[in-house]
Design an enzyme around this catalytic site. Sequence first.
Site, PDB file in Angstrom:
ATOM      1  N   TYR A 237       1.003  -1.121   0.097  1.00 36.75           N
ATOM      2  CA  TYR A 237      -0.023   0.106  -0.019  1.00 36.75           C
ATOM      3  C   TYR A 237       0.942   1.153   0.090  1.00 36.75           C
ATOM      4  O   TYR A 237       1.721   1.204   0.665  1.00 36.75           O
ATOM      5  CB  TYR A 237      -0.665   0.183   1.302  1.00 36.75           C
ATOM      6  CG  TYR A 237      -1.720   1.219   1.420  1.00 36.75           C
ATOM      7  CD1 TYR A 237      -2.807   1.237   0.422  1.00 36.75           C
ATOM      8  CD2 TYR A 237      -1.540   2.157   2.500  1.00 36.75           C
ATOM      9  CE1 TYR A 237      -3.855   2.469   0.808  1.00 36.75           C
ATOM     10  CE2 TYR A 237      -2.457   3.304   2.480  1.00 36.75           C
ATOM     11  CZ  TYR A 237      -3.400   3.476   1.612  1.00 36.75           C
ATOM     12  OH  TYR A 237      -4.348   4.462   1.736  1.00 36.75           O
TER      13      TYR A 237
ATOM     14  N   ASP B 132       9.252   3.001  -0.446  1.00 36.98           N
ATOM     15  CA  ASP B 132       7.975   3.576   0.134  1.00 36.98           C
ATOM     16  C   ASP B 132       8.319   3.114   1.704  1.00 36.98           C
ATOM     17  O   ASP B 132       8.044   2.000   2.149  1.00 36.98           O
ATOM     18  CB  ASP B 132       6.772   3.149  -0.036  1.00 36.98           C
ATOM     19  CG  ASP B 132       5.732   3.808   0.634  1.00 36.98           C
ATOM     20  OD1 ASP B 132       6.059   4.409   1.576  1.00 36.98           O
ATOM     21  OD2 ASP B 132       4.680   3.556   0.272  1.00 36.98           O
TER      22      ASP B 132
ATOM     23  N   LYS C   4       4.600   9.285   8.950  1.00 38.54           N
ATOM     24  CA  LYS C   4       4.352   8.614   9.949  1.00 38.54           C
ATOM     25  C   LYS C   4       5.303   9.011  11.210  1.00 38.54           C
ATOM     26  O   LYS C   4       5.236  10.159  11.509  1.00 38.54           O
ATOM     27  CB  LYS C   4       4.259   7.088   9.856  1.00 38.54           C
ATOM     28  CG  LYS C   4       3.188   6.413   9.040  1.00 38.54           C
ATOM     29  CD  LYS C   4       2.964   4.856   9.156  1.00 38.54           C
ATOM     30  CE  LYS C   4       1.894   4.481   7.997  1.00 38.54           C
ATOM     31  NZ  LYS C   4       0.634   4.558   8.498  1.00 38.54           N
TER      32      LYS C   4
HETATM   33  N1  PLP Z   1       2.948   4.205   2.115  1.00 34.97           N
HETATM   34  C1  PLP Z   1       3.020   3.237   3.251  1.00 34.97           C
HETATM   35  C2  PLP Z   1       3.890   2.258   3.292  1.00 34.97           C
HETATM   36  C3  PLP Z   1       2.161   3.393   4.144  1.00 34.97           C
HETATM   37  O1  PLP Z   1       1.949   2.451   5.212  1.00 34.97           O
HETATM   38  C4  PLP Z   1       0.984   4.444   4.114  1.00 34.97           C
HETATM   39  C5  PLP Z   1      -0.091   4.339   5.170  1.00 34.97           C
HETATM   40  O2  PLP Z   1      -0.401   3.726   5.983  1.00 34.97           O
HETATM   41  C6  PLP Z   1       0.940   5.161   3.153  1.00 34.97           C
HETATM   42  C7  PLP Z   1       2.068   5.148   2.253  1.00 34.97           C
HETATM   43  C8  PLP Z   1       0.018   6.412   3.145  1.00 34.97           C
HETATM   44  O3  PLP Z   1       0.342   7.309   4.103  1.00 34.97           O
HETATM   45  P1  PLP Z   1      -0.579   8.454   4.673  1.00 34.97           P
HETATM   46  O4  PLP Z   1      -1.774   7.511   4.939  1.00 34.97           O
HETATM   47  O5  PLP Z   1       0.004   9.607   5.481  1.00 34.97           O
HETATM   48  O6  PLP Z   1      -1.331   9.120   3.411  1.00 34.97           O
END
Ligand code: PLP
Length: 401
Positions: A114, A210, A238
């Site tokens: 994700y 990511d 985060k």
């Molecule tokens: N990338 C990863 C690996 C994530 O775990 C998340 C959210 O859980 C995101 C991107 C998206 O981040 P946000 O919820 O701050 O938009």
Amino acid sequence: MGGKPIFINEAHGATLTDVDGNIFYDFVNSWGPIINGHSCPEIIESVSQALMHGTSFGAPTSLEIELAELICKLVPSIAMLRMVSSGTEATMSAIRLARAYTKRDILVKFNGCYHGHADSLLVEAGSGVATLGIPGSPGVPADVAKLTISVEYNDVESLNDVLSRVGAEKVAAIIVEPVAGNMGLVLPEDGFLQALRRVCDNHGIVLIFDEVMSGFRVALGGAQARYAVTPDLTTLGKVIGGGLPVGAFGGRKDIMKMLAPSGSVYQAGTLSGNPLAMAAGISQLKLLEKRNPYPQFEELSNYWVGQMRKLAVRVSVPICAVACGSLLGLFFTNLSHVRNYRDAKTTNANLFKHFYLSMLDQGFYLAPSAFESNFLSTAHTKEMLDSFISAAENALTSLPK
Ligand code: PLP
């Protein structure tokens, strides 16, 4: 998960209190940002100080530079970075940049990973998309979705097949969660990340790690430090916001310089680099540097895995428990090792639901999905994990027949 949603009133250390006064041990920690425990005094103090100077200026501040320099120091592959306000913004901007840099359109991702909720990233996505069983991405134009190709995680052969089929010279970027935390917790197998690096080098593809979830959670330098693989671009979120809304993306200077205003790739955000969020992030990262909680995380999470495995044998319930730094994963499956989304989907969601509701009832707040990771903070102790295991034993010995 059914049941009644809980509404949180306050949180301190490792516990949450809901509006009805019920107290829970928190294993979600705001889905990752809370790594130094809730209401961390140092973070509250820093944010309070910043608050006295105003809440937003729409112009650079020294706090923004301080956090950026701290991140660049701790994650050396990041030579330049841009602050944004969420992980979603970070990934979608990194992809735009990779496309502009390579002058190519196709994006490769991995099933069950994700990367936020931008249109091109919802194909075979994990997290809420997996939890709700959303098949594709309604609302996303087919012409957008067709530019994203999703491949099984940990499967270099499938990746190579896909690259030969579509033409590697058309692929702008490979984006990956270097430790996948959004289909439950799935670790990269030996050589997987290294293979991605090689493939990207061979075909001029931008490798994006990511690390919105893994960043500062699986090691101080993130998964790229833990597995010693250097991406071209990294996305963060985060932890770097200390519980306030922050994201960031950064990496190689030659790529990052293409961003406006030094280059022509447009990206902007009214509240990006917000001073309160920057103050929280600085305080959070400084604490992590000073305390170095990573050996302790490793010890606690390995202890939890060992105890869960013993419990599985005791109660005769198939459990695959896994951990990485401060991340915990749990699958109710006969598989001894979950290596991709196909394996993750063998988890028994009904069993998880019963387990989740029973744990909640006993005062343990877990990620409410069979396809999410759980998170430790520095406030978690071995005693809390022992209580977790006792509660889990109660949950698993009272399964409906
Ligand atoms: N990338 C990863 C690996 C994530 O775990 C998340 C959210 O859980 C995101 C991107 C998206 O981040 P946000 O919820 O701050 O938009």
